[in-house]
Design an enzyme around this catalytic site. Structure first.
Site, PDB file in Angstrom:
ATOM      1  N   ARG A 197       0.802  -1.234   0.000  1.00  0.00           N
ATOM      2  CA  ARG A 197       0.000   0.000   0.000  1.00  0.00           C
ATOM      3  C   ARG A 197       0.830   1.276   0.000  1.00  0.00           C
ATOM      4  O   ARG A 197       0.636   2.168  -0.851  1.00  0.00           O
ATOM      5  CB  ARG A 197      -0.935   0.014   1.225  1.00  0.00           C
ATOM      6  CG  ARG A 197      -2.015  -1.020   1.173  1.00  0.00           C
ATOM      7  CD  ARG A 197      -2.703  -1.187   2.520  1.00  0.00           C
ATOM      8  NE  ARG A 197      -1.813  -1.808   3.487  1.00  0.00           N
ATOM      9  CZ  ARG A 197      -2.089  -2.004   4.776  1.00  0.00           C
ATOM     10  NH1 ARG A 197      -3.242  -1.569   5.254  1.00  0.00           N
ATOM     11  NH2 ARG A 197      -1.232  -2.592   5.573  1.00  0.00           N
ATOM     12  N   SER A 198       1.742   1.419   0.972  1.00  0.00           N
ATOM     13  CA  SER A 198       2.433   2.716   1.110  1.00  0.00           C
ATOM     14  C   SER A 198       3.342   3.060  -0.075  1.00  0.00           C
ATOM     15  O   SER A 198       3.487   4.252  -0.381  1.00  0.00           O
ATOM     16  CB  SER A 198       3.181   2.821   2.440  1.00  0.00           C
ATOM     17  OG  SER A 198       4.171   1.842   2.591  1.00  0.00           O
TER      18      SER A 198
HETATM   19  P1  4NP Z   1       1.496  -3.634   3.116  1.00  0.00           P
HETATM   20  O1  4NP Z   1       1.053  -5.170   2.946  1.00  0.00           O
HETATM   21  O2  4NP Z   1       1.450  -3.355   4.594  1.00  0.00           O
HETATM   22  O3  4NP Z   1       0.446  -2.883   2.361  1.00  0.00           O
HETATM   23  O4  4NP Z   1       2.873  -3.523   2.524  1.00  0.00           O
HETATM   24  C1  4NP Z   1       1.660  -6.222   3.644  1.00  0.00           C
HETATM   25  C2  4NP Z   1       2.889  -6.711   3.231  1.00  0.00           C
HETATM   26  C3  4NP Z   1       3.472  -7.772   3.905  1.00  0.00           C
HETATM   27  C4  4NP Z   1       2.831  -8.332   4.995  1.00  0.00           C
HETATM   28  C5  4NP Z   1       1.601  -7.828   5.413  1.00  0.00           C
HETATM   29  C6  4NP Z   1       1.020  -6.759   4.736  1.00  0.00           C
HETATM   30  N1  4NP Z   1       3.430  -9.430   5.675  1.00  0.00           N
HETATM   31  O5  4NP Z   1       2.783  -9.973   6.591  1.00  0.00           O
HETATM   32  O6  4NP Z   1       4.554  -9.814   5.343  1.00  0.00           O
END
Ligand code: 4NP
Length: 158
Positions: A18-19
């Protein structure tokens, strides 16, 4: 008078889905509006798992299909040791917001990405399908200008 850019950090959990999209969309908005000198934009995750990695291929592909390039992204972590590097924080969801609070960020120095559209969270797409990434992109595209205009008003004395 010399202008000091406001350093803004977009924050999610992993800094690979997302970010990075939020950062790129807001950077594009800032560039298009001729506001680049006002802001220095970065993104980071509250988790450490993906430090040094590029954007998730699903996030990069979705962004690319809309003309947004994430190929130079390199994930980093925000934590209590480096938090002072930024002036303002834009959290993707309430968990990210709460984590930033625990790191010592004051409410006046952060907002949720969806602060203006009646919702709160940009939903985490990591464990879902491609449609989740498309949904995230649309939410972020809708909110990028709103967030940057909010910040421009807040820091317009710069
Ligand atoms: P983000 O998504 O927070 O939008 O980058 C995720 C990326 C990796 C994980 C969880 C959310 N993870 O659990 O590794």
């Amino acid at each position: 008078m010399t202008q000091v850019a406001t350093r803004v950090l977009f924050v999610c959990l992993g800094n690979i889905c997302r970010s990075p999209q939020a950062e790129a969309l807001c950077q594009n908005y800032v560039d298009e509006q001729g506001l680049s000198h006002h802001f220095e934009l970065q993104s980071a995750g509250t988790g450490s798992w993906h430090i040094g990695k590029g954007a998730d291929p699903r996030s990069a592909q979705t962004a690319k299909s809309h003309g947004v390039d994430l190929s130079s992204h390199c994930a980093q972590q925000v934590n209590a040791n480096n938090i002072a590097q930024w002036d303002f924080f834009v959290a993707m969801d309430c968990c990210n917001y709460d984590e930033l609070t625990r790191m010592g960020v004051a409410p006046e120095h952060m907002i949720l990405m969806r602060f203006a559209d009646g919702e709160q969270d940009v939903p985490d797409p990591y464990y879902g399908g491609d449609q989740g990434f498309e949904n995230v992109f649309n939410i972020l595209e809708h909110n990028a200008g709103l967030v940057m205009q909010h910040l421009l008003k807040k820091y317009s004395s710069n």
